[in-house]
Design an enzyme around this catalytic site. Structure first.
Site, PDB file in Angstrom:
ATOM      1  N   GLY A  47      10.598   5.170  -0.739  1.00  0.00           N
ATOM      2  CA  GLY A  47      10.830   6.449  -0.089  1.00  0.00           C
ATOM      3  C   GLY A  47       9.756   6.606   0.955  1.00  0.00           C
ATOM      4  N   GLU A  48       9.125   7.750   0.967  1.00  0.00           N
ATOM      5  CA  GLU A  48       8.022   7.969   1.900  1.00  0.00           C
ATOM      6  C   GLU A  48       6.788   8.296   1.063  1.00  0.00           C
ATOM      7  OE1 GLU A  48       8.104   7.379   5.165  1.00  0.00           O
ATOM      8  OE2 GLU A  48       5.970   7.802   5.060  1.00  0.00           O
ATOM      9  N   SER A  49       5.825   7.371   1.090  1.00  0.00           N
ATOM     10  CA  SER A  49       4.699   7.513   0.160  1.00  0.00           C
ATOM     11  C   SER A  49       3.891   8.783   0.401  1.00  0.00           C
ATOM     12  CB  SER A  49       3.796   6.280   0.225  1.00  0.00           C
ATOM     13  OG  SER A  49       3.333   6.068   1.536  1.00  0.00           O
ATOM     14  N   CYS A  79       8.022  -0.684  -2.939  1.00  0.00           N
ATOM     15  CA  CYS A  79       7.776  -0.231  -1.569  1.00  0.00           C
ATOM     16  C   CYS A  79       6.817   0.971  -1.555  1.00  0.00           C
ATOM     17  CB  CYS A  79       9.115   0.050  -0.880  1.00  0.00           C
ATOM     18  SG  CYS A  79       8.957  -0.009   0.919  1.00  0.00           S
ATOM     19  N   ARG A 105       0.464  -0.116   5.075  1.00  0.00           N
ATOM     20  CA  ARG A 105       1.745   0.593   5.242  1.00  0.00           C
ATOM     21  C   ARG A 105       2.452   0.141   6.517  1.00  0.00           C
ATOM     22  NH1 ARG A 105       1.548   6.513   5.832  1.00  0.00           N
ATOM     23  NH2 ARG A 105       3.778   6.337   5.476  1.00  0.00           N
ATOM     24  N   ILE A 132      12.375  -2.422   3.811  1.00  0.00           N
ATOM     25  CA  ILE A 132      12.647  -1.266   4.677  1.00  0.00           C
ATOM     26  C   ILE A 132      11.318  -0.590   5.023  1.00  0.00           C
ATOM     27  CG2 ILE A 132      13.873   0.938   4.905  1.00  0.00           C
ATOM     28  CD1 ILE A 132      15.769  -0.096   2.654  1.00  0.00           C
ATOM     29  N   ARG A 133      10.934  -0.685   6.258  1.00  0.00           N
ATOM     30  CA  ARG A 133       9.629  -0.159   6.703  1.00  0.00           C
ATOM     31  C   ARG A 133       8.562  -0.442   5.636  1.00  0.00           C
ATOM     32  NH1 ARG A 133       9.556   4.800   6.585  1.00  0.00           N
ATOM     33  NH2 ARG A 133      11.596   5.170   5.714  1.00  0.00           N
ATOM     34  N   HIS A 168      12.816  -3.978  -2.022  1.00  0.00           N
ATOM     35  CA  HIS A 168      13.663  -3.113  -2.868  1.00  0.00           C
ATOM     36  C   HIS A 168      14.627  -3.954  -3.704  1.00  0.00           C
ATOM     37  CE1 HIS A 168      12.888   0.889  -0.974  1.00  0.00           C
ATOM     38  NE2 HIS A 168      12.510   0.127   0.034  1.00  0.00           N
ATOM     39  N   GLU A 170      16.232  -3.063  -6.165  1.00  0.00           N
ATOM     40  CA  GLU A 170      17.332  -2.204  -6.643  1.00  0.00           C
ATOM     41  C   GLU A 170      18.479  -2.144  -5.634  1.00  0.00           C
ATOM     42  OE1 GLU A 170      14.614  -1.205  -5.284  1.00  0.00           O
ATOM     43  OE2 GLU A 170      14.935   0.595  -4.080  1.00  0.00           O
TER      44      GLU A 170
HETATM   45  N1  GLN Z   1       7.130   3.206   4.995  1.00  0.00           N
HETATM   46  C1  GLN Z   1       7.189   3.904   3.748  1.00  0.00           C
HETATM   47  C2  GLN Z   1       5.825   4.435   3.357  1.00  0.00           C
HETATM   48  O1  GLN Z   1       4.853   4.121   3.947  1.00  0.00           O
HETATM   49  C3  GLN Z   1       7.702   3.000   2.641  1.00  0.00           C
HETATM   50  C4  GLN Z   1       9.135   2.657   2.911  1.00  0.00           C
HETATM   51  C5  GLN Z   1       9.963   2.405   1.681  1.00  0.00           C
HETATM   52  O2  GLN Z   1       9.623   2.786   0.571  1.00  0.00           O
HETATM   53  N2  GLN Z   1      11.104   1.811   1.881  1.00  0.00           N
HETATM   54  O3  GLN Z   1       5.732   5.186   2.437  1.00  0.00           O
END
Ligand code: GLN
Length: 186
Positions: A47-49, A79, A105, A132-133, A168, A170
């Site tokens: 997600g977004e940490s 992630c 990150r 993903i990112r 990921h 999952e």
């Molecule tokens: N870029 C996100 C972060 O820094 C991590 C991306 C992800 O969990 N797919 O939190």
């Protein structure tokens, strides 16, 4: 076996599906009293940490989960989840600071925001991996061991009761990384 999935934000439903496919029971953690329930393992999803870090602190879930992780409960961070477990975070602040890894990150830059590849996972074999990112692991120290590499970067690690992947698992059909984690819970 009951596995809790942190469900504040991000890709938690995919983890639950995967776990149920493997015959495990799941519960979602959204507030402090969920974190106090009976479960044998925890998944911290992608997600977004930075957002998850904030949401963890506000309802006081952080203390309860941090304590359980410190006591040896198996935890698997994917992630953003890996970032939340790391002791050192380049481009962000450590959250649980439980795993002796340094992570960077958004390490692949904009052009490689998302990509898919196969990685050779120690103890499993070749597994499909969606990034993903994603962060990668710059350093693993002391008891933290690198389990997988992609293009010369470390992308999975384990330290005692803690497992982390930059990708990921999952999001693929392959269930073996989750099986690996369920075995850590036995
Ligand atoms: N870029 C996100 C972060 O820094 C991590 C991306 C992800 O969990 N797919 O939190």
């Amino acid at each position: 076996m009951m596995v809790a999935v942190l469900a504040l934000q991000g890709a938690f439903e995919e983890h639950e599906k995967m776990l149920r496919k493997l015959g495990a029971d799941t519960l979602q953690i959204r507030e402090k009293r969920d974190a106090e329930k009976q479960f044998e393992g925890l998944i911290i999803p992608g997600g977004e940490s930075t957002v998850m870090h904030k949401l963890l602190s506000e309802p006081d879930i952080f203390d309860v989960l941090g304590e359980r992780i410190a006591q040896g409960m198996p935890v698997f961070g994917t992630c953003a989840g890996m970032i939340l477990l790391a002791k050192n975070v380049e481009g962000g602040k450590p959250c649980f600071g439980a795993m002796d890894i340094s992570v960077k990150r958004n390490a692949y830059g904009r052009q490689l925001g998302s990509f898919h590849t196969d990685v050779n996972f120690k103890g499993i074999g070749i597994v499909p991996a969606t990034f993903i990112r994603a962060p990668y692991i710059e350093k693993a120290e002391n008891e933290a061991e690198i389990l997988a590499w992609a293009d010369g970067s470390a992308v999975a690690a384990r330290e005692k009761n803690m497992l982390a992947t930059a990708f990921h698992p999952e999001l693929c059909d392959d269930t073996r990384v989750h099986e690996y984690f369920l075995n850590m819970m036995k």
